[in-house]
Each structure stands twice: as C-alpha cells, then as structure tokens.
Design a protein around this motif. Structure first.
Motif, PDB file in Angstrom:
ATOM      1  N   PRO A  20       0.828  -1.210   0.000  1.00 21.58           N
ATOM      2  CA  PRO A  20       0.000   0.000   0.000  1.00 21.58           C
ATOM      3  C   PRO A  20       0.862   1.261   0.000  1.00 21.58           C
ATOM      4  O   PRO A  20       1.863   1.344   0.724  1.00 21.58           O
ATOM      5  CB  PRO A  20      -0.802  -0.121   1.305  1.00 21.58           C
ATOM      6  N   THR A  68      -5.155  -1.005  -1.907  1.00 19.55           N
ATOM      7  CA  THR A  68      -6.491  -0.817  -2.470  1.00 19.55           C
ATOM      8  C   THR A  68      -6.577  -1.487  -3.840  1.00 19.55           C
ATOM      9  O   THR A  68      -5.550  -1.756  -4.485  1.00 19.55           O
ATOM     10  CB  THR A  68      -6.832   0.674  -2.644  1.00 19.55           C
ATOM     11  N   THR A  69      -7.793  -1.728  -4.264  1.00 22.01           N
ATOM     12  CA  THR A  69      -8.006  -2.281  -5.608  1.00 22.01           C
ATOM     13  C   THR A  69      -7.418  -1.343  -6.655  1.00 22.01           C
ATOM     14  O   THR A  69      -6.794  -1.787  -7.624  1.00 22.01           O
ATOM     15  CB  THR A  69      -9.506  -2.512  -5.858  1.00 22.01           C
TER      16      THR A  69
END
Length: 108
Positions: A20, A68-69
C-alpha cells in the motif's frame, strides 16, 4: 517453459508483493524486470501479489493498511503495458483475513 498441458516445466517465477502506498516502487521494479528480460533474453514468469496484511508495527512503517483495488490495478496495468503478461495476477480476495495465519509463533 510450458508443456503441452500448460504446466511450467522450467524457468523462473519472480514474485512481487505490491504494498500500500508504494505503487511507484512496484512500477520501478516492473520496469527493471522488463529491461532485464529484454537485455538478456531470459524469460521469466511474473507473479504479482496483493495479499499484504498489516501486522505488529507495520503502521509505524507507513504500512498500516491493505493495498487498495485501485493501487493494485495500477501495478497490474503497468505490467501489461511493459509486456509482462505471461504470468500471474492475484485476486484481491486473497487478502481476506481468513487466509491470513495468526503469526503467533505456534509450532516454531
């Protein structure tokens, strides 16, 4: 590299864990891998992983959340843009808690 049934017979799988907030780092890693593959002609199979789960003091290192996607999609898109398509892209569902071991040192 693959047999007639699609099983890898020989070669190298390069696994990369996307973290991330580190999309730029992942892009740089992929660019280096693509350059090495082009320069050496040695094929490899990229394996992009998304299952990072923060534990212990991860937050203190800026890693207090899952990727996150959107971030992971950027990494996958970069691999595709660079032609690193003969590999594996992990489903985001693999980062679910039930797939994460307790890391309680049991059995060590």
């Amino acid at each position: 590299m693959y047999d007639h049934e699609g099983f890898l017979q020989r070669g190298v799988i390069v696994r990369h864990l996307a973290l991330p907030g580190c999309v730029r780092d992942s892009r740089n890693v992929l660019k280096i891998l693509a350059r090495l593959q082009k320069e050496t002609g040695i094929p490899f199979v990229p394996s992009l992983m998304s299952q990072f789960t923060p534990f212990y003091k991860a937050e203190a290192q800026g890693l207090g959340r899952r990727i996150t996607t959107y971030e992971y999609r950027q990494v996958v898109d970069e691999a595709i843009r660079l032609g690193l398509t003969d590999g594996y892209m992990q489903e985001k569902s693999s980062a679910r808690e039930e797939y994460t071991p307790p890391f309680d040192l049991e059995g060590v």
